[in-house]
Design an enzyme around this catalytic site. Sequence first.
Site, PDB file in Angstrom:
ATOM      1  N   TYR A 297      33.278  44.029  44.776  1.00  0.00           N
ATOM      2  CA  TYR A 297      33.071  43.654  43.372  1.00  0.00           C
ATOM      3  C   TYR A 297      34.303  42.912  42.882  1.00  0.00           C
ATOM      4  CZ  TYR A 297      32.359  44.243  38.295  1.00  0.00           C
ATOM      5  OH  TYR A 297      32.206  44.045  36.941  1.00  0.00           O
TER       6      TYR A 297
ATOM      7  N   ASP B  87      41.592  40.283  46.279  1.00  0.00           N
ATOM      8  CA  ASP B  87      41.345  40.919  44.991  1.00  0.00           C
ATOM      9  C   ASP B  87      41.956  42.317  45.038  1.00  0.00           C
ATOM     10  OD1 ASP B  87      40.464  42.217  42.756  1.00  0.00           O
ATOM     11  OD2 ASP B  87      38.395  41.507  42.898  1.00  0.00           O
TER      12      ASP B  87
ATOM     13  N   LYS C 176      43.882  46.620  36.334  1.00  0.00           N
ATOM     14  CA  LYS C 176      43.988  48.077  36.326  1.00  0.00           C
ATOM     15  C   LYS C 176      45.429  48.598  36.205  1.00  0.00           C
ATOM     16  CE  LYS C 176      39.337  48.721  37.878  1.00  0.00           C
ATOM     17  NZ  LYS C 176      38.547  47.871  38.732  1.00  0.00           N
TER      18      LYS C 176
END
Length: 430
Positions: free
Chosen positions: A143, A238, A271
């Site tokens: 994702y 990512d 995050k």
Amino acid sequence: MNPSNSELFEHAQRVIPGGVNSPVRAFRAVGGTPRFIARASGAYMFDAEGKRYIDYIGSWGPMILGHGHPAVLDAVQRAVAQGLSFGAPTKRETELVEEILGVVSGIDQLRLVSSGTEAAMSALRLARGATGRSKIIKFEGCYHGHADALLVKAGSGLATFGHPTSAGVPAEVVQHTLVLEYNNLAQLEEGFSLHGPALACVVIEPIAGNMNFVRASVPFMRRLRELCTEYGALLILDEVMTGFRVALGGAQSIYAKQIDGFHADIVVYGKVIGGGMPLAAFGARRDVMQQLAPLGPVYQAGTLSGNPVATACGLATLREIRKPGFFEALAARTRSLVDGLVAAASDAGVAMVGECEGGMFGFFFCNALPQNYAAVLATDKDRFNAFFHAMLERGVYLAPALYEAGFVSSAHSTADIAATVDAARASLRR
Ligand SMILES: *Cc1c(COP(=O)(O)O)cnc(C)c1O
């Protein structure tokens, strides 16, 4: 009397689609009523009914110091007093970027944005702008946020490009996105031999936390790096979830120890770097980053980018986690949790495997660690859902879907881990 979780959920559903502002919070995968959180402190969250949970989600990763760490709260409170947003540059943005660059290799510059979605979307545009190419490869089960071009699943063959996984994404928008199986070397070779010269980039979660916890194998990563170099495609790592979470230098530093010359061309963070506030970033070598506006032709912008409160929060968080011994202690704590869960399952005669790196972990109800998304889907979902609810009842808050990784913070004590393993023993026996 305070309203109950179900009353709050009912009310929310009247005015917010599904009652939530991000789908997984709705507990649709596991069933039941989502807990409405009133406050959190250290390793614990407290719901609207006053029930306490040991939190293994940590806001889906950012809360690596636990909730309400004093140094972070102090930095945020001081920043708030100075102003919430200026729409003009601040010294703190440079400090945060330098803090990140100080521990990540191969990257010269970063740009700050407000969400992982935005960072991944911008990285993609940058890769296409810098290479002048359109096609991209992504992997099933990874994702990268919800940018249109990345909401895609595999087509019927390697010669065909993907199909949208969301309504509202026109087929034309994903016609340049090729979706391959994670850890499948043969498909990787074939994908490059068919499309290599047209590829702008390959985007990958190096340790995929959006299909629970699946590592890219070292041979797979090595070959991916080689092929990207050979064909001039940019490798986008990512690390929105893994950055500053699996190790100070992220997953990149882990693969660099095992693969000579391993590096990302573009990295994406989110995050943890915001410490719980909306902040993310993407970065690359100087020549690639200079393609961005205002220097180059690739447009990218954000009203709240580099927000002064968010940067204060992120900076305070990163300064804590770079202290000597932080990751060693976090990794040991996380390892003891995973070992304890697996031992509890084994004692109860339940097939379970677990994995972890730094402060990130995963577990599956099956006999061998899954290597790709199809294998994750084949694990025992009913058992996972029953376990999730049994643990929640016992005050342990795990991710409410078997596709999600778990997170341990430095606020989780050995007593919290022991209580969690005890709860798991009782849950698994039942
Ligand atoms: C969470 C996540 C994103 C998206 O970040 P948001 O801040 O939710 O938009 C992108 N990539 C990975 C690997 C993630 O885990």
